[in-house]
Design an enzyme around this catalytic site. Sequence first.
Site, mmCIF file in Angstrom:
data_model
loop_
_atom_site.group_PDB
_atom_site.id
_atom_site.type_symbol
_atom_site.label_atom_id
_atom_site.label_comp_id
_atom_site.label_asym_id
_atom_site.label_seq_id
_atom_site.Cartn_x
_atom_site.Cartn_y
_atom_site.Cartn_z
ATOM 1 N N HIS A 24 -6.004 2.665 1.471
ATOM 2 C CA HIS A 24 -5.366 3.603 1.511
ATOM 3 C C HIS A 24 -5.777 4.526 2.785
ATOM 4 O O HIS A 24 -5.050 4.727 3.703
ATOM 5 C CB HIS A 24 -4.933 4.887 0.523
ATOM 6 C CG HIS A 24 -4.566 4.121 -0.738
ATOM 7 N ND1 HIS A 24 -3.644 3.276 -0.780
ATOM 8 C CD2 HIS A 24 -4.658 4.235 -2.048
ATOM 9 C CE1 HIS A 24 -3.212 2.972 -1.865
ATOM 10 N NE2 HIS A 24 -4.110 3.679 -2.735
ATOM 11 N N ASP A 63 0.887 -1.407 -0.131
ATOM 12 C CA ASP A 63 -0.017 -0.159 0.005
ATOM 13 C C ASP A 63 0.951 1.142 -0.042
ATOM 14 O O ASP A 63 1.628 1.494 1.032
ATOM 15 C CB ASP A 63 -0.787 0.099 1.230
ATOM 16 C CG ASP A 63 -1.971 1.230 1.150
ATOM 17 O OD1 ASP A 63 -1.457 2.196 1.029
ATOM 18 O OD2 ASP A 63 -3.202 0.935 1.531
ATOM 19 N N HIS A 64 1.072 2.090 -1.197
ATOM 20 C CA HIS A 64 2.221 2.896 -1.296
ATOM 21 C C HIS A 64 1.793 3.946 -0.146
ATOM 22 O O HIS A 64 2.992 4.686 0.061
ATOM 23 C CB HIS A 64 2.134 3.126 -2.640
ATOM 24 C CG HIS A 64 1.204 4.254 -3.151
ATOM 25 N ND1 HIS A 64 -0.065 3.947 -3.840
ATOM 26 C CD2 HIS A 64 1.271 5.655 -3.215
ATOM 27 C CE1 HIS A 64 -0.768 4.971 -4.126
ATOM 28 N NE2 HIS A 64 -0.227 5.856 -3.853
#
Length: 510
Positions: free
Chosen positions: A242, A179-180
Amino acid sequence: MDANTFVLFGATGDLAKRKIYPALFNLFLDGKLPVDFSVIGLGRREWSDETFKANIERSLHSFSRRKASDAEAVNQFLGFFGYHVLNVDRKEDYQSLLQRVAEREQTLGVAPNRLFYLSVGPELFETIAAHIEESGLGETKGWKRLVIEKPFGRDLQSARDFNAQLSKAFTEEEIFRIDHYLGKPMVQKLQLLQQTNPVLQASWNNRYIANVQITASETVGVEERAGYYDHSGALRDMFQNHMLQLLMMLAGHLPKGDDSEQVRYKKKHVMQSLEPLLRQDVATQVVRGQYASGSIQGKPVVGYKDEAGIPQDSHNDTFIAAKLQIEDDFWRGIPFYIRTGKRMKEKATRIVIEFREPVKQLSAANNGGAPNLLVFEISPNEGIYLRLNTEGEAQQQDLTKVLIGSHKSGSDVPEAYENLIYDALRGDSSFFAHWDEVELSWKWVQPILDAYAANEVPLHEYPAGSFGPQAAHELLAKDGFEWWFDQESEAASEATNAGTPLTQEPLSIK
């Protein structure tokens, strides 16, 4: 760091070009790659190693945060790479890949440590994982790890099915779900700042916090992602992963020195403590929206239904706002408001903690006073500061910005993928999404999906270039709150368009 082989599926794709190669290059410049390191890029295209390396070099010049101007360093970096043609459905291709990987390991005289990075669509994950297991690529005397990108399912049941298939070939400890947002430097610093900054420690108390706001707004529309996005929407694309991950990181109360297992436990606790959302309550707790035509930075843009590839009868959400409650001893009674959307006024990801006013009645008698705020700016710039309410002459209320943490931008800030790939190479899963979190996130979101499917939640239009539907502001207003920084951003935009410089400190809040 252990010597290892980085096996990259989807090596000719856009994600590899824009994110993975630049991330590896910057890690190399920082001395954060092992000396004995190999990258085997995989794809269907009939490329030679030289063609592959030339494409990597072009990606560095286009997308690296630091210039690839040192020819010697670039050549040394490209020496890590080789290309192998592979069709993900063809068993014999995995056998030839195994032979090439093993030969490379023998040449370098290193242990068979293998990281498999799946930079491909999730519909291919199950097939690739099964072939890795069947071919013997995963049978190694060293370690093996699987790095995958979202989405991790489309709903609760598909996520469970998806995880069950991956678990046939890899254990949970071997699966690294990227999950950036968890790779953003400020997100990774959230807990450290709470632990080490005396100002934060003193204010981080549930007696003083009135509410918490988490915003991730984008100015872009669907661009080339219409085919994916119209079947995903803001709820699946941003909120379930996110936004809820940001919530976990903020609310987790991680003691100093936590290892990955403790981080996992704390984040799981947050999700388990979330007050369940019943389907009949979705319409009062959640606002969904879809952008109409408007203007972004003074330029007209079309509405969502007029974007290429979007059907005219689409009810897809491009915006979501929700109110959440955490039922534990610290956060009980403190509302969390989360929103995310496309084609909004500004590109920003921030967390705002609004403090209670101990002299609220006195402030009200003085024509009202703006509360004190603790602000975490996550992107595009990063920083942490307090906005302190001060009374100037003539009883005017101003908020003065006091910087209490780092503030960086541009090439000074490591890209999220640098942090995440570095952690995956080291085997540190602290800032990755664990299965428990993924499952609990889908479980909380599932009633919203069901209500959306039954058309039980109004779809509000909002003009492109705005801060979302009016209903999102009413969601807070009924609790006596408002979204912070909307008016400021509006004032800054108007001043810029008028050619008037905008004073930054102090900033007047109306």
